[in-house]
Structures are given as structure tokens and as C-alpha cells.
Write a protein that holds these residues in place. Structure first.
Motif, PDB file in Angstrom:
ATOM      1  N   ALA A   1      83.921  19.867  -0.469  1.00 48.68           N
ATOM      2  CA  ALA A   1      84.236  18.492  -0.096  1.00 48.68           C
ATOM      3  C   ALA A   1      84.263  18.342   1.431  1.00 48.68           C
ATOM      4  CB  ALA A   1      85.578  18.091  -0.703  1.00 48.68           C
ATOM      5  N   LEU A   2      84.918  19.282   2.112  1.00 50.29           N
ATOM      6  CA  LEU A   2      85.131  19.145   3.557  1.00 50.29           C
ATOM      7  C   LEU A   2      83.846  19.248   4.364  1.00 50.29           C
ATOM      8  CD1 LEU A   2      88.415  21.122   4.243  1.00 50.29           C
ATOM      9  CD2 LEU A   2      88.029  18.673   4.545  1.00 50.29           C
ATOM     10  N   VAL A   3      82.860  19.976   3.846  1.00 47.67           N
ATOM     11  CA  VAL A   3      81.631  20.195   4.602  1.00 47.67           C
ATOM     12  C   VAL A   3      80.913  18.874   4.883  1.00 47.67           C
ATOM     13  CG1 VAL A   3      80.032  20.524   2.667  1.00 47.67           C
ATOM     14  CG2 VAL A   3      79.696  21.816   4.780  1.00 47.67           C
TER      15      VAL A   3
ATOM     16  N   ASN B   1      76.778  25.497  -4.116  1.00 47.94           N
ATOM     17  CA  ASN B   1      77.831  24.530  -4.397  1.00 47.94           C
ATOM     18  C   ASN B   1      78.225  23.776  -3.134  1.00 47.94           C
ATOM     19  OD1 ASN B   1      79.461  24.206  -7.090  1.00 47.94           O
ATOM     20  ND2 ASN B   1      78.704  26.314  -7.092  1.00 47.94           N
ATOM     21  N   VAL B   2      78.501  24.543  -2.087  1.00 48.31           N
ATOM     22  CA  VAL B   2      78.989  23.923  -0.854  1.00 48.31           C
ATOM     23  C   VAL B   2      77.878  23.089  -0.198  1.00 48.31           C
ATOM     24  CG1 VAL B   2      79.973  24.380   1.424  1.00 48.31           C
ATOM     25  CG2 VAL B   2      80.690  25.749  -0.533  1.00 48.31           C
ATOM     26  N   ALA B   3      76.634  23.553  -0.342  1.00 50.20           N
ATOM     27  CA  ALA B   3      75.518  22.859   0.315  1.00 50.20           C
ATOM     28  C   ALA B   3      75.098  21.592  -0.431  1.00 50.20           C
ATOM     29  CB  ALA B   3      74.320  23.803   0.418  1.00 50.20           C
ATOM     30  N   PHE B   4      75.582  21.424  -1.669  1.00 52.83           N
ATOM     31  CA  PHE B   4      75.077  20.355  -2.542  1.00 52.83           C
ATOM     32  C   PHE B   4      75.123  18.970  -1.890  1.00 52.83           C
ATOM     33  CE2 PHE B   4      75.045  17.372  -6.069  1.00 52.83           C
ATOM     34  CZ  PHE B   4      74.093  17.920  -6.915  1.00 52.83           C
ATOM     35  N   GLY B   5      76.270  18.615  -1.342  1.00 53.96           N
ATOM     36  CA  GLY B   5      76.433  17.279  -0.761  1.00 53.96           C
ATOM     37  C   GLY B   5      75.495  17.056   0.417  1.00 53.96           C
ATOM     38  N   LEU B   6      75.382  18.081   1.274  1.00 57.56           N
ATOM     39  CA  LEU B   6      74.510  17.955   2.442  1.00 57.56           C
ATOM     40  C   LEU B   6      73.058  17.824   2.007  1.00 57.56           C
ATOM     41  CD1 LEU B   6      76.125  20.720   4.686  1.00 57.56           C
ATOM     42  CD2 LEU B   6      76.421  18.250   4.885  1.00 57.56           C
ATOM     43  N   GLU B   7      72.695  18.603   0.985  1.00 61.36           N
ATOM     44  CA  GLU B   7      71.330  18.567   0.473  1.00 61.36           C
ATOM     45  C   GLU B   7      70.990  17.173  -0.065  1.00 61.36           C
ATOM     46  OE1 GLU B   7      69.340  21.184  -2.774  1.00 61.36           O
ATOM     47  OE2 GLU B   7      70.826  22.365  -1.666  1.00 61.36           O
ATOM     48  N   MET B   8      71.922  16.577  -0.774  1.00 64.70           N
ATOM     49  CA  MET B   8      71.698  15.243  -1.333  1.00 64.70           C
ATOM     50  C   MET B   8      71.527  14.206  -0.234  1.00 64.70           C
ATOM     51  SD  MET B   8      71.450  15.299  -4.535  1.00 64.70           S
ATOM     52  CE  MET B   8      70.885  16.960  -4.818  1.00 64.70           C
ATOM     53  N   ARG B   9      72.101  14.482   0.924  1.00 61.09           N
ATOM     54  CA  ARG B   9      71.947  13.536   2.034  1.00 61.09           C
ATOM     55  C   ARG B   9      70.815  13.954   2.963  1.00 61.09           C
ATOM     56  NH1 ARG B   9      77.489  12.259   4.754  1.00 61.09           N
ATOM     57  NH2 ARG B   9      77.630  14.521   4.703  1.00 61.09           N
TER      58      ARG B   9
ATOM     59  N   VAL C   1      70.127  16.581   4.757  1.00 61.91           N
ATOM     60  CA  VAL C   1      70.412  17.256   6.023  1.00 61.91           C
ATOM     61  C   VAL C   1      69.446  18.435   6.134  1.00 61.91           C
ATOM     62  CG1 VAL C   1      72.190  18.554   7.251  1.00 61.91           C
ATOM     63  CG2 VAL C   1      72.827  16.541   5.919  1.00 61.91           C
ATOM     64  N   SER C   2      69.027  18.750   7.343  1.00 64.67           N
ATOM     65  CA  SER C   2      68.023  19.809   7.522  1.00 64.67           C
ATOM     66  C   SER C   2      68.583  21.166   7.135  1.00 64.67           C
ATOM     67  CB  SER C   2      67.556  19.850   8.968  1.00 64.67           C
ATOM     68  OG  SER C   2      68.541  20.479   9.768  1.00 64.67           O
ATOM     69  N   LYS C   3      67.676  22.065   6.739  1.00 60.69           N
ATOM     70  CA  LYS C   3      68.045  23.399   6.231  1.00 60.69           C
ATOM     71  C   LYS C   3      68.920  24.171   7.214  1.00 60.69           C
ATOM     72  CE  LYS C   3      65.853  24.860   2.300  1.00 60.69           C
ATOM     73  NZ  LYS C   3      64.732  23.955   1.980  1.00 60.69           N
ATOM     74  N   GLU C   4      68.543  24.103   8.515  1.00 56.38           N
ATOM     75  CA  GLU C   4      69.286  24.887   9.513  1.00 56.38           C
ATOM     76  C   GLU C   4      70.717  24.371   9.625  1.00 56.38           C
ATOM     77  OE1 GLU C   4      66.053  23.244  11.061  1.00 56.38           O
ATOM     78  OE2 GLU C   4      65.501  24.600   9.439  1.00 56.38           O
ATOM     79  N   VAL C   5      70.857  23.037   9.627  1.00 53.75           N
ATOM     80  CA  VAL C   5      72.187  22.454   9.758  1.00 53.75           C
ATOM     81  C   VAL C   5      73.037  22.813   8.534  1.00 53.75           C
ATOM     82  CG1 VAL C   5      73.500  20.316   9.990  1.00 53.75           C
ATOM     83  CG2 VAL C   5      71.333  20.571  11.214  1.00 53.75           C
ATOM     84  N   ILE C   6      72.407  22.753   7.345  1.00 47.81           N
ATOM     85  CA  ILE C   6      73.135  23.104   6.130  1.00 47.81           C
ATOM     86  C   ILE C   6      73.650  24.537   6.229  1.00 47.81           C
ATOM     87  CG2 ILE C   6      72.872  23.607   3.661  1.00 47.81           C
ATOM     88  CD1 ILE C   6      71.048  21.237   3.401  1.00 47.81           C
ATOM     89  N   GLN C   7      72.730  25.449   6.589  1.00 50.44           N
ATOM     90  CA  GLN C   7      73.065  26.859   6.727  1.00 50.44           C
ATOM     91  C   GLN C   7      74.290  27.030   7.628  1.00 50.44           C
ATOM     92  OE1 GLN C   7      70.844  28.949   5.225  1.00 50.44           O
ATOM     93  NE2 GLN C   7      71.555  30.960   5.862  1.00 50.44           N
ATOM     94  N   HIS C   8      74.197  26.407   8.789  1.00 55.06           N
ATOM     95  CA  HIS C   8      75.255  26.532   9.785  1.00 55.06           C
ATOM     96  C   HIS C   8      76.565  25.941   9.263  1.00 55.06           C
ATOM     97  CE1 HIS C   8      77.049  26.594  13.759  1.00 55.06           C
ATOM     98  NE2 HIS C   8      77.443  25.351  13.536  1.00 55.06           N
ATOM     99  N   SER C   9      76.484  24.719   8.698  1.00 49.73           N
ATOM    100  CA  SER C   9      77.706  24.027   8.259  1.00 49.73           C
ATOM    101  C   SER C   9      78.402  24.785   7.137  1.00 49.73           C
ATOM    102  CB  SER C   9      77.375  22.618   7.762  1.00 49.73           C
ATOM    103  OG  SER C   9      76.656  21.920   8.723  1.00 49.73           O
TER     104      SER C   9
END
Lengths: 274, 360
Positions: B149-151, B97-105, B107-115
Motif C-alpha cells: 500500500a505504502l509504495v 505483490n508490492v510492484a502491482f500498484g505501480l505497474e497498474m499506473r 510506472v517505469s521498470k527502473e522506478v518500480i525496482q527502486h521503489s
């Protein structure tokens, strides 16, 4: 509550016994023929008059019967093909009907349910006339088209039921999180309505594989499906092979129903989460 | 970077014949905690949806970070929304859920994980990544919605009554937490609520809406102390309304005759001439009761009702047998506490500057 209270006391006990007996008799009436059918498919005697011991002979001879093999193949082609086509179109219809307003929607909505309520024989004759007018050669293709014609409605109804409970804010949330229309559909809408789509597909497959009337009217030479094959065999008398074939189809359809039940269960779990 | 995070210029939104939003203009500054406050059906949620892009304005312009939005779809707007019912994807884990927005844009896997781990830490939900939304409590779901949302580090975070579904205690705690969070991340928050107390507690500025229109924009103090209209005064907090006619205007002060020969005073904050029908609004806690006429302008009355409500005591006082006013008196230390009883003759008094002159 009130009825429960009425059932207490001596008179109530009597009533309860009668109701239990009634229930048992109803079940026997419904299931005894099926039990007989399955039992005699293992009977060593050729004739249903007596039990002569257990055998798998009829199942073996089924496997060796080329005509039945061809009919089974036809049935699977028809059921598989019409299920895939009607599931895709039925889902699209359901989405259009649930999500969009267009002129003539009400008329379209009523027409959509027609194949469900219309008698099979009327639909069969209607389709046959259509194919004759269109100069189509009767065969597997016409059977598939006919099955798609009634299955679309069933799939659409099942998928619509699922869509009716769909929380639209989930799609808005996806779009808010940078998913375009296609991504929203693929990542959010489709997975959430999947139990409904699979349920509709299973229903379509079941309806298609045991359809007789419509298939009978729209089939051509060499395109006999299992039900048609069984019918032509029965004309020459009920043989143990038919018992075996019917038992086999019974098991398959029970498995399909069980599968759709499991799928729907999974679906409900997700609704609860919502 | 524009000075304003969001600007609405004379925006209208009609649904058929219904006017949901009526010539609304707002300028929301960067980093502001801005609330849209009003009763249900006042157009506050529609206004928020116009900013998010779920609705397109019938007329007028929406600017986000200085850019005209026009028909820009929601997925191309630099804003994120926390929905009223959270709208968490039930078929995905908290992490997904939280990673959804980053994934759509992309963003690399490592950055998503970290964020994702970082933001879950921030909303105090570490270790919940694998759970499904259905396995979380309402308060936890709320935090996931916030994290989701904030991520994305949006320019503006839109919140549609996010605390509405929580019980009172949790809501109070979340109010303070949200406010602290907003100050920490420095993102502009636009917060829709019908709860005036919530808006007063959290906001830098508030726009009070009713029937699709913005009635007043100001800081919580301005809105509470100097309501511009009877609706605002009534909607925010409790107020006594005294209707009457202007009897005199002098020295920047207006004297209003309410009922028969009762004169009340208020600062002359708007044009008024003798004979005008006006309303004087006075907050219950600004009124004091005394048994002796300490102030020449005090009005004689009788205590009619006394209600003890823990932190304070409420009195209903009848003025010269005509108008009833509500008075709130804080309950101080027990030995100094004084409780008037019903039937006591009292003098009702307030500072003229705590009264507001409103149109009748």
C-alpha cells in the motif's frame, strides 16, 4: 478406533484375511480384462485363444489404417473443438453463477446440472430431434454442438468448486491498487482459478473423446469418431487391432487423468498459500 | 491541497433493511492518525469501505482531498488499503505483490525496482522479494501488505484491523512501529479497530462508533477522560457507573444521591436539574481508599474483594451496603506497598473533577 479394536484377536485376524481377499478379488475383477486386452494387443496370433509371441504388428497396422486415421482426426477435432468452446462458456457460467444474483438464478442453476444427470440416450435422442427440426446436416459440427451441450455443465461445476473458495478481498485488493475490472480479472482472478479451468477442460476432453451414445446419434456420413469406428470394427469380430487401439486410448486417458491430478495438486498448493 | 484528507458528510449506508452506517460525518485532517473504534458490527469497517470505494453510500457525500467521490470506483481513488487478512496475491512473489500498484499506473521498470526495494527496506523486509506470501510468517505478511500500500504514496492509507491476526506481543511491537512509520511518511492513516487500547496508543484522534453512528470524536485523552456517553465510558477502559438522582446543583458542581443518602459529586458538564436521573462515571484508578476519613466527602465502605494483578491491585469496595465500586491501586515499591484485606472498613474517595456526569 472401535473397529480397530474389534479386529484384534483370533477372530479379527480371520476377518482381516477375508477382507484382504475380497479386496484382491474386486481388483482382479476390475482390472483383469484390461490386462488381458493390453497383453493380447502384443500377441503374434490373430486369435485370442493362445499366446504366440510378442509383436508390434497390430500397432503398425493401426498406423497404416486410413479409416482409423480419419476417425482419430475426427475425434481430436470434436474433442478439441468442444473442449475449447465448453471451457470458455462453462467458465463464464461458473463466474455468473458464483458472483451475480439475477432473477431466475435458481431455475437456471437446476437446469445447468440437467445434462449431468440426464441419461445419455435421452440426451442423444433429444439432440437428434433438435437437429432434424432445425434441418441441420449431421456431421462434425452437430457432434461438436452436442458435446458442448453436455460439457458446459461439467466445466461449470468444476470451475464453480474452485470459485467457491476464492477470497474476494483479493479482487478488492487489486482494484484498490488501481487495476480496473479487466486487469483485475486477467491478473488476479484468472490465474487463481486456472487450475480449476484446466481441470474442467481436461474432464471435458476426456468425456468428449470417449463418448459413444450421443456421438452415434448426432454423427453423419464421414464423421465417425474413434469409439464409433471401434464399434463398427467389433461388429465384424474382435481383432488384435482393436486391442491395440483400445490399449492406445487407455494410455492416453490415463495420461490425461495423471495430468489433471498434477494440475489439481498445483492448485491445492495455491489454496494452502491463501 | 485541501485541509482535510477525508470528509464524510451525513453518510448513510443501508444493506437491504439493515442500516450499517447512520448519518456519519467525519473530518479527517491531513497527516492525522485517525481511528474508527467500536465493537464488531458497529459500522466501522463499512465506513472504511465507503472511503475506499468498495461500497457506495446510500446517502451523503464522501470527499477525498477535497474532491467529491460519488460513484468513483476504487481504482481511481487516491487511497490504498491494508486488508484485515492482508489479501496478498498468493500467485505472485513479494516483489510482484508490492510492484502491482505501480505497474497498474504504468510506472517505469527502473522506478518500480527502486521503489519496491526502498519500501521493503522501510518495513524491514529486505531480501524477501522472491518469496511467495505463503512462505512468510503472519507478521511478515502484514509488513508486505503495508509495503504494497505504502509504495504508492497514497493520500490516505486505510487500515482494517491490520494487527488483528497477530499474537499479543507482536501486535504491541507493531503498534509502536506503525505509529512511528506514520509519523515518518506523513501519510494520513485511517485505522479501524475494536481494540480500545490499540486506538488509545496510536491515534491522534478517535471516532467511537456504535450501531452505525459516531458517538464521540476526540483525542485519546478526551475520549478516556471525558466520555460523552455511557457507551463510550464503558467501551473505553473500565468504569464504575453510579446511578442516582440529582440532589443539588451549585457552583458548577452537581451532587447526586445514589441509593440511600449517599452523595457523590461531579462537575456540571451538561444541563441537569434537581430530580433528574443521571449516571456518574468514575474510573477505578481515580478512586482512592484510606482507613481514615481524610476527606469530608469520603464515603464509608468495606473491602469485599482483593485481586492482585501484577502492576496493580484491584479492590471491590461496597459503599454503605448498597453499591459496589471497583478501585485500582498501583503496586509501588514493595516496602511502601500496602495491601488492604477483605473485610477492612475503608473510606472511598475521589476528586470531584475526575467524575463524569452522564445521562441516565
Amino acid at each position: 478406533m472401535k473397529r480397530e479394536r474389534q479386529l484384534k484377536g483370533r477372530r479379527g485376524r480371520w476377518l482381516r484375511h477375508i477382507l484382504t481377499a475380497h479386496g484382491l478379488v474386486s481388483y482382479i475383477f476390475l482390472y483383469f480384462p484390461i490386462v488381458v486386452l493390453v497383453v493380447f494387443s502384443f500377441n503374434a496370433s490373430r486369435y485370442a485363444s493362445a499366446w504366440r509371441g510378442f509383436t508390434l504388428e497390430w500397432y503398425v497396422s493401426l498406423l497404416q489404417d486410413a479409416a482409423i486415421g480419419a476417425a482419430l482426426k475426427n475425434s481430436l477435432i470434436v474433442a478439441g473443438g468442444s473442449t475449447v468452446i465448453s471451457t470458455v462458456f462453462g467458465t463464464m457460467v461458473a463466474l455468473a453463477m458464483e458472483r451475480y444474483d439475477f432473477s431466475g438464478k435458481l431455475a437456471f442453476d437446476s437446469l445447468l446440472y440437467l445434462p449431468i444427470i440426464i441419461p445419455d440416450i435421452v440426451m442423444a435422442v433429444m439432440l437428434l430431434i433438435f437437429f432434424v427440426l432445425a434441418h441441420a446436416q449431421l456431421g462434425l459440427v452437430t457432434i461438436i454442438i452436442s458435446h458442448v451441450a453436455f460439457n458446459i455443465s461439467f466445466v461449470a461445476v468444476v470451475v464453480r468448486a474452485r470459485l467457491a473458495y476464492f477470497d474476494l478481498s483479493l479482487e478488492e485488493a487489486a482494484q484498490d491498487l488501481y487495476a480496473n475490472e479487466w486487469q483485475t480479472f486477467a491478473r488476479v482472478t484468472l490465474p487463481l482459478i486456472m487450475p480449476g479451468i484446466l481441470g474442467g477442460a481436461l474432464l471435458a476432453f476426456t468425456l468428449s473423446i470417449d463418448d459413444f451414445v450421443i456421438t452415434f446419434f448426432t454423427s453423419g456420413p464421414g464423421s465417425s469418431t474413434l469409439p464409433l469406428r471401434i464399434y463398427s470394427m467389433v461388429k465384424l469380430g474382435v481383432t488384435p487391432e482393436i486391442n491395440a487401439l483400445s490399449s492406445f486410448m487407455l494410455i492416453v486417458s490415463m495420461l490425461l487423468v495423471l495430468l489433471s491430478f498434477v494440475l489439481r495438486k498445483g492448485g491445492e498448493g495455491e489454496i494452502e498459500i491463501v | 491541497m485541501s485541509e482535510h484528507a477525508v470528509e464524510l458528510v451525513r453518510v448513510d449506508k443501508h444493506f437491504g433493511t439493515v442500516v450499517a452506517v447512520d448519518t456519519v460525518s467525519l473530518s479527517i485532517r491531513n497527516g492525522e492518525f485517525y481511528s474508527l473504534l467500536g465493537p464488531s458490527g458497529c459500522g466501522k469497517t463499512t465506513t472504511l469501505r465507503l472511503i475506499a470505494g468498495f461500497e457506495m453510500p446510500t446517502a451523503g457525500q464522501v470527499y477525498i482531498d477535497g474532491e467529491l467521490q460519488g460513484e468513483t470506483p476504487p481504482y481511481r481513488r487516491p487511497v490504498n488499503t491494508v486488508f484485515q487478512n492482508y489479501a496478498l496475491f498468493p500467485h505472485m512473489s513479494v516483489f510482484q505483490n508490492v510492484a502491482f500498484g505501480l505497474e497498474m499506473r504504468h510506472v517505469s521498470k527502473e522506478v518500480i525496482q527502486h521503489s519496491v526495494f526502498e519500501v521493503l527496506e522501510m518495513v524491514q523486509l529486505p531480501g524477501m522479494e522472491r518469496r511467495r506470501p505463503g512462505q512468510l510468517s503472519g507478521g511478515q505478511q502484514q509488513r508486505v501488505a503495508l509495503a504494497r500500500a505504502l509504495v504508492n504514496h497514497p493520500k490516505v492509507l486505510l487500515l482494517d484491523e491490520p494487527l488483528g491476526a497477530l499474537d499479543l506481543k507482536l501486535r504491541k511491537a507493531m503498534q509502536l512501529e506503525l505509529k512511528a512509520l506514520q509519523e515518518r511518511v506523513g501519510i494520513t492513516f485511517i485505522y479501524v479497530t475494536h481494540d480500545q487500547e490499540e486506538a488509545l496508543t496510536m491515534s491522534d484522534r478517535i471516532a467511537v462508533m456504535n450501531k452505525g453512528q459516531v458517538l464521540q470524536i476526540g483525542t485519546p485523552e478526551e475520549i478516556y477522560e471525558r466520555p460523552a456517553s455511557r457507551f463510550v465510558a464503558d467501551f473505553i477502559g473500565e468504569t464504575n457507573f453510579l446511578e442516582g438522582k440529582v440532589a443539588a446543583v451549585r457552583n458548577g458542581e452537581v451532587a447526586v444521591e445514589i441509593g440511600d443518602a449517599l452523595l457523590v459529586y461531579a462537575p456540571l458538564e451538561r444541563d441537569a436539574v434537581v430530580g433528574d436521573t443521571v449516571v456518574i462515571a468514575v474510573r477505578p484508578e481515580k478512586i482512592s481508599l484510606s482507613t481514615t476519613p481524610e476527606d469530608p466527602r469520603a464515603l464509608p465502605g468495606v473491602v469485599r474483594e482483593v485481586v492482585y494483578v501484577g502492576t496493580d491491585t484491584r479492590y471491590l469496595a461496597e459503599l454503605a451496603g448498597q453499591v459496589t465500586v471497583m478501585v485500582r491501586e498501583q503496586n509501588l515499591a514493595e516496602e511502601t506497598a500496602r495491601r488492604l484485606s477483605a473485610g477492612t472498613a475503608v473510606y472511598v474517595c475521589w476528586q470531584p473533577q475526575s467524575a463524569r456526569l452522564l445521562r441516565g
